[in-house]
Scaffold this motif. Structure first.
Motif, PDB file in Angstrom:
ATOM      1  N   MET A 168      13.725   4.305  -4.362  1.00  0.00           N
ATOM      2  CA  MET A 168      12.890   5.395  -3.864  1.00  0.00           C
ATOM      3  C   MET A 168      11.799   4.853  -2.929  1.00  0.00           C
ATOM      4  O   MET A 168      11.532   5.432  -1.869  1.00  0.00           O
ATOM      5  CB  MET A 168      12.253   6.160  -5.027  1.00  0.00           C
ATOM      6  N   THR A 169      11.206   3.759  -3.327  1.00  0.00           N
ATOM      7  CA  THR A 169      10.166   3.172  -2.479  1.00  0.00           C
ATOM      8  C   THR A 169      10.759   2.785  -1.120  1.00  0.00           C
ATOM      9  O   THR A 169      10.162   3.048  -0.065  1.00  0.00           O
ATOM     10  CB  THR A 169       9.549   1.935  -3.165  1.00  0.00           C
ATOM     11  N   LEU A 175      11.419   6.048   5.794  1.00  0.00           N
ATOM     12  CA  LEU A 175      10.923   7.260   6.448  1.00  0.00           C
ATOM     13  C   LEU A 175       9.728   6.931   7.356  1.00  0.00           C
ATOM     14  O   LEU A 175       9.209   7.808   8.056  1.00  0.00           O
ATOM     15  CB  LEU A 175      10.491   8.280   5.379  1.00  0.00           C
ATOM     16  N   GLY A 176       9.296   5.705   7.292  1.00  0.00           N
ATOM     17  CA  GLY A 176       8.198   5.284   8.153  1.00  0.00           C
ATOM     18  C   GLY A 176       6.845   5.185   7.456  1.00  0.00           C
ATOM     19  O   GLY A 176       5.838   4.868   8.084  1.00  0.00           O
ATOM     20  N   HIS A 177       6.842   5.437   6.166  1.00  0.00           N
ATOM     21  CA  HIS A 177       5.565   5.363   5.447  1.00  0.00           C
ATOM     22  C   HIS A 177       5.155   3.910   5.241  1.00  0.00           C
ATOM     23  O   HIS A 177       5.962   3.097   4.785  1.00  0.00           O
ATOM     24  CB  HIS A 177       5.667   6.072   4.103  1.00  0.00           C
ATOM     25  N   GLU A 178       3.931   3.617   5.585  1.00  0.00           N
ATOM     26  CA  GLU A 178       3.459   2.242   5.419  1.00  0.00           C
ATOM     27  C   GLU A 178       2.418   2.124   4.315  1.00  0.00           C
ATOM     28  O   GLU A 178       2.161   1.054   3.802  1.00  0.00           O
ATOM     29  CB  GLU A 178       2.882   1.736   6.746  1.00  0.00           C
ATOM     30  N   ASN A 179       1.834   3.266   3.978  1.00  0.00           N
ATOM     31  CA  ASN A 179       0.837   3.263   2.913  1.00  0.00           C
ATOM     32  C   ASN A 179       1.271   4.219   1.808  1.00  0.00           C
ATOM     33  O   ASN A 179       0.986   5.409   1.842  1.00  0.00           O
ATOM     34  CB  ASN A 179      -0.525   3.667   3.469  1.00  0.00           C
ATOM     35  N   TYR A 210       2.819  -4.799   4.001  1.00  0.00           N
ATOM     36  CA  TYR A 210       2.642  -3.649   3.117  1.00  0.00           C
ATOM     37  C   TYR A 210       1.808  -4.051   1.917  1.00  0.00           C
ATOM     38  O   TYR A 210       1.889  -5.175   1.438  1.00  0.00           O
ATOM     39  CB  TYR A 210       3.998  -3.118   2.656  1.00  0.00           C
ATOM     40  N   GLU A 211       1.047  -3.092   1.434  1.00  0.00           N
ATOM     41  CA  GLU A 211       0.220  -3.401   0.278  1.00  0.00           C
ATOM     42  C   GLU A 211       0.465  -2.448  -0.880  1.00  0.00           C
ATOM     43  O   GLU A 211       0.701  -1.256  -0.671  1.00  0.00           O
ATOM     44  CB  GLU A 211      -1.261  -3.314   0.673  1.00  0.00           C
ATOM     45  N   ALA A 241       2.020   8.836   1.613  1.00  0.00           N
ATOM     46  CA  ALA A 241       3.041   9.195   0.624  1.00  0.00           C
ATOM     47  C   ALA A 241       2.555   8.852  -0.776  1.00  0.00           C
ATOM     48  O   ALA A 241       1.915   7.820  -0.989  1.00  0.00           O
ATOM     49  CB  ALA A 241       4.340   8.457   0.917  1.00  0.00           C
ATOM     50  N   ILE A 242       2.849   9.741  -1.698  1.00  0.00           N
ATOM     51  CA  ILE A 242       2.475   9.508  -3.098  1.00  0.00           C
ATOM     52  C   ILE A 242       3.739   9.568  -3.950  1.00  0.00           C
ATOM     53  O   ILE A 242       4.453  10.568  -3.950  1.00  0.00           O
ATOM     54  CB  ILE A 242       1.476  10.577  -3.597  1.00  0.00           C
TER      55      ILE A 242
END
Lengths: 334, 334
Positions: A168-169, A175-179, A210-211, A241-242
């Motif tokens: 999932m991560t 999808l382009g999420h970095e945070n 990434y963090e 994203a959460i």
DNA sequence: TTGAAAGCGCTACCAT
DNA sequence: ATGGTAGCGCTTTCAA
């Protein structure tokens, strides 16, 4: 009084042995007599007393199912799977709800045993040391289902949680999420939460720059998700994203976002874990990891029935496949 | 082999009668002997076989509950009430799901009867003529719960549906709504839908200049609500409130409105009937008529247990109070 | 206060 | 192919 096998025998002019034989098709009976007996049975509406039968055959065709609360939709799904497969093998379900009371778990195991249940499925949401002693005493087929804690001691059915959160991560990253914020619900020992968290960490660590952004909710209910979302929003405005370790938390997050006019998925993507019923009803519909609750229940009782029938059973921990359910709560970063 | 009363008797050096007496506290036993017996019971972990007990006492402490589908949250709530009260009287629940199959209703009634269940609660969503014959044969305590059809033939527990829709409609009117659409799901005979509709009509008729705006959905599921909302929106742009005869329909309506960017409650108020779990989770939360499912289940089984214990029971149809749950989906017309 | 024995409704074994 | 009967584990008379 309701009719007994004796009555049937008398009226048909045969012995009760013969009646028993036609009922059970256990031994040959001449066609005429069988016919006659069947007629009488029909006429007086005789129905065998299963309790008497159980007493001699030792087969109750009863399987005890102890749950925390049917009100949880995932539990209802589990029980559906359990019951439906059970019925295929003529087993009936004896239902007990504990509402989280550990003492009740033990109590109901006792009752179930006294009622001659042939097996027990325990669905719990906590760890209970005492079960160990109990179940050893009964030595009857037993499956332990726990969505929140891992367990090595009993036969169980589950999915690969680490792989699930890892995938999932990665999906979120793709999808382009970095945070990506990850919401866990617990740091308890043996909690599946730790394993799920590993999957998230693994995916993050594999992407340079990434963090980890880990949050801990107070619990795992909708309200807890609502609360933690407040924290997330106010603490970090880079997050896009959460990802919550339970759908319930995600629903809470979605609610908070809705109430505060933050658009999902335009301004924030939200992902969950479980695919409880609400996940697909809520708007926007939740992208989540589908735990196959129905199948888990089905496989659990199948195993029990196999054991009852002395068939060979699989190893103790059965891992079922999961799915990433992609819905509207997650979108590409533009 | 598990220990029997015989084993206990032998080890304690007394007769099985005596053991029985201490287990059941049925007759006086001298303190020393009682002590001794208790010790042995503890030592070997003896547990009475309830099946054998049932055979002689005719008391199974089992109540059969036949439901359509536990996946429906309202059914889960009913069963919760049933089970919880059942347990208070030491009754266990034998669960059977029909998934709407009428033949299964009959089949399970038979099975339950053979298993010596002392009473049956049937939760159905359709009408089934055959039940009548069946239940007369068994002549055992029986309660029939049906959220969709009215029934005069069996003991049941319900709310005053006409009054409920009447009050809700009046509430909507009090909010300033003059054009209230009502969504029904059926025109079938004996359907509760007809009665609910009457409540709406009554309220409308009492307000001069108000007109009935009745719509019929294809069914009573979320999808059906979604579909009918499409019709409502496209057919009449005066409507400011939509009142559905089932929460499920309302959720569908809410979804359609969400998907089409129509703000609730600013541009449209939505009301439902039932107060299923989702009603309070969905955003905006649904204003609805709270059917007290838990209580209905509780009262149903209470009645059965009373009958079993030969206590005096209330009349056949028990009417429970309902409530108008006011939430965010309905607002004042400005 | 205790024990012996019948019997709940049925299956399964042993005869015939 | 059929009947007689022991016995499953327990409660409940009936006697003692």
């Amino acid at each position: 009084m309701t009719a007994t096998i004796k009555d049937v025998a008398k009226m048909a002019g045969v012995s009760i042995s013969t009646v028993s034989r036609v009922i059970n098709n256990s031994k040959p009976v001449s066609p005429e007599i069988r016919q006659k007996v069947l007629e009488v049975i029909n006429e007086i509406g005789y129905k065998p007393n299963e309790v008497a039968r159980t007493l001699v055959t030792k087969k109750s065709f009863l399987i005890g199912v102890i749950v925390t609360d049917l009100g949880d939709t995932y539990i209802a799904q589990l029980v559906r799977g359990i019951e439906e497969v059970g019925k295929m093998y003529d087993y009936d379900i004896l239902l007990c709800s504990t509402y989280g009371d550990k003492a009740a778990e033990i109590k109901y195991m006792q009752i179930l045993s006294r009622k001659q249940a042939e097996g027990i499925i325990l669905i719990s949401d906590s760890l209970n040391k005492e079960i160990d002693n109990q179940i050893k005493d009964f030595k009857m087929p037993f499956v332990y289902l726990n969505r929140y804690f891992s367990n090595e001691d009993f036969p169980t059915v589950t999915i690969d949680s680490l792989e699930a959160t890892y995938e999932m991560t990665n999906y979120l990253i793709s999808l382009g999420h970095e945070n990506i914020a990850y919401v866990s619900s617990s740091e308890e020992e043996n909690s599946l939460e730790m394993i799920k968290l590993e999957g998230y960490k693994k995916a993050i660590s594999e992407n340079e720059g990434y963090e980890e952004k880990i949050y801990y909710a107070k619990g795992r209910n909708i309200d807890d998700g609502y609360e933690i979302c407040k924290d997330i929003i106010s603490s970090n405005d880079e997050i896009t994203a959460i990802f919550c370790s339970h759908d319930e938390l995600s629903i809470g997050v979605l609610s908070y976002l809705h109430d505060n006019n933050i658009k999902v998925p335009d301004q924030m993507s939200v992902a969950g874990y479980g695919d409880i019923k609400t996940a697909s009803i809520f708007r926007p519909r939740l992208t989540t990891i589908k735990e196959p609750f129905y199948d888990i229940g089905a496989v659990a009782i199948r195993r029990i029935i196999k054991e009852i029938k002395k068939e060979k059973v699989d190893k103790d921990t059965i891992i079922l496949p999961f799915q990433i359910q992609k819905r509207e709560s997650c979108a590409k970063i533009l």
